[in-house]
Design a protein around this motif. Structure first.
Motif, PDB file in Angstrom:
ATOM      1  N   UNK A  56       0.832  -1.198   0.000  1.00 21.53           N
ATOM      2  CA  UNK A  56       0.000   0.000   0.000  1.00 21.53           C
ATOM      3  C   UNK A  56       0.864   1.243   0.000  1.00 21.53           C
ATOM      4  N   UNK A  57       0.223   2.368  -0.270  1.00 15.72           N
ATOM      5  CA  UNK A  57       0.865   3.676  -0.264  1.00 15.72           C
ATOM      6  C   UNK A  57       0.082   4.542   0.709  1.00 15.72           C
ATOM      7  N   UNK A  58       0.798   5.296   1.533  1.00 10.29           N
ATOM      8  CA  UNK A  58       0.117   6.187   2.464  1.00 10.29           C
ATOM      9  C   UNK A  58       0.903   7.481   2.625  1.00 10.29           C
ATOM     10  N   UNK A  59       0.185   8.530   2.926  1.00 12.10           N
ATOM     11  CA  UNK A  59       0.766   9.814   3.305  1.00 12.10           C
ATOM     12  C   UNK A  59       0.296  10.071   4.732  1.00 12.10           C
ATOM     13  N   UNK A  60       1.075   9.656   5.726  1.00 13.86           N
ATOM     14  CA  UNK A  60       0.590   9.679   7.109  1.00 13.86           C
ATOM     15  C   UNK A  60       0.319  11.063   7.676  1.00 13.86           C
ATOM     16  N   UNK A  61       0.901  12.094   7.097  1.00 15.17           N
ATOM     17  CA  UNK A  61       0.644  13.450   7.589  1.00 15.17           C
ATOM     18  C   UNK A  61       0.247  14.350   6.427  1.00 15.17           C
ATOM     19  N   UNK A  62      -0.660  13.851   5.605  1.00 10.95           N
ATOM     20  CA  UNK A  62      -1.118  14.568   4.423  1.00 10.95           C
ATOM     21  C   UNK A  62      -1.636  15.956   4.821  1.00 10.95           C
ATOM     22  N   UNK A  63      -1.264  16.936   4.052  1.00 15.34           N
ATOM     23  CA  UNK A  63      -1.697  18.294   4.315  1.00 15.34           C
ATOM     24  C   UNK A  63      -0.646  19.121   5.029  1.00 15.34           C
ATOM     25  N   UNK A  64       0.254  18.465   5.748  1.00 13.42           N
ATOM     26  CA  UNK A  64       1.311  19.198   6.440  1.00 13.42           C
ATOM     27  C   UNK A  64       2.694  18.738   5.997  1.00 13.42           C
ATOM     28  N   UNK A  65       2.779  17.523   5.453  1.00 10.35           N
ATOM     29  CA  UNK A  65       4.073  16.976   5.064  1.00 10.35           C
ATOM     30  C   UNK A  65       3.953  16.236   3.739  1.00 10.35           C
ATOM     31  N   UNK A  66       5.057  16.217   2.988  1.00 13.48           N
ATOM     32  CA  UNK A  66       5.078  15.459   1.736  1.00 13.48           C
ATOM     33  C   UNK A  66       5.633  14.054   1.943  1.00 13.48           C
ATOM     34  N   UNK A  67       5.702  13.633   3.185  1.00 16.20           N
ATOM     35  CA  UNK A  67       6.227  12.312   3.503  1.00 16.20           C
ATOM     36  C   UNK A  67       5.366  11.239   2.832  1.00 16.20           C
ATOM     37  N   UNK A  68       5.978  10.506   1.920  1.00 12.71           N
ATOM     38  CA  UNK A  68       5.281   9.464   1.166  1.00 12.71           C
ATOM     39  C   UNK A  68       5.831   8.108   1.595  1.00 12.71           C
ATOM     40  N   UNK A  69       4.958   7.217   1.997  1.00  5.18           N
ATOM     41  CA  UNK A  69       5.379   5.894   2.445  1.00  5.18           C
ATOM     42  C   UNK A  69       4.876   4.851   1.449  1.00  5.18           C
ATOM     43  N   UNK A  70       5.826   4.259   0.727  1.00  7.95           N
ATOM     44  CA  UNK A  70       5.541   3.167  -0.194  1.00  7.95           C
ATOM     45  C   UNK A  70       5.835   1.896   0.588  1.00  7.95           C
ATOM     46  N   UNK A  71       4.813   1.126   0.881  1.00  9.14           N
ATOM     47  CA  UNK A  71       4.973  -0.051   1.734  1.00  9.14           C
ATOM     48  C   UNK A  71       4.883  -1.304   0.868  1.00  9.14           C
ATOM     49  N   UNK A  72       5.882  -2.151   1.037  1.00 13.99           N
ATOM     50  CA  UNK A  72       5.958  -3.394   0.288  1.00 13.99           C
ATOM     51  C   UNK A  72       5.920  -4.558   1.261  1.00 13.99           C
ATOM     52  N   UNK A  73       5.576  -5.717   0.752  1.00 10.18           N
ATOM     53  CA  UNK A  73       5.600  -6.930   1.564  1.00 10.18           C
ATOM     54  C   UNK A  73       6.672  -7.862   1.032  1.00 10.18           C
TER      55      UNK A  73
END
Length: 125
Positions: A56-73
């Protein structure tokens, strides 16, 4: 609802963090000063994963940060050394998926990105 960033100016910058003041335009045309946090990507666990598949892909602090988390298994990995930053994790353990709910309930796992990934994996089971 999409915000348009018209301009940004740095407030504070170091190798780990870039805090900016942005002129943001809201969909209704209003402007506001908004703080943004820009972060570089990281890979620092001390483990080299085996075959990866996107989870999955998530932006845990969307709106305040551009931190993009690409999660793989990965179902296997190789230990290549200690984490690059020893303060990053209190400990690293392999745990069976059947223990995940208990660890979440005990608040042993509280990171939002970790929770998202584990709960996603549990829906696959």
């Amino acid at each position: 609802m999409r915000w348009k960033v018209n301009s940004e100016e740095p407030l504070y910058t170091d190798p780990w963090l870039d805090i900016r003041l942005a002129d943001v335009e809201l969909p209704d045309g209003r402007h506001l000063d908004h703080r943004l946090i820009r972060t570089p990507p990281g890979e620092e666990t001390g483990w080299r994963p085996g075959s990866l598949r996107p989870l999955l892909y998530t932006q845990p602090t969307n709106g305040i940060s551009d931190s993009a988390h690409h999660i793989f298994r990965a179902d296997e990995s190789t230990h290549i050394g200690v984490p690059t930053e020893p303060w990053e994790s209190e400990r690293i353990d392999w745990v069976p998926l059947t223990d995940i709910r208990r660890l979440i309930d005990k608040r042993d796992i509280v990171s939002g990105t970790t929770l998202a990934a584990l709960l996603y994996v549990l829906t696959e089971a």
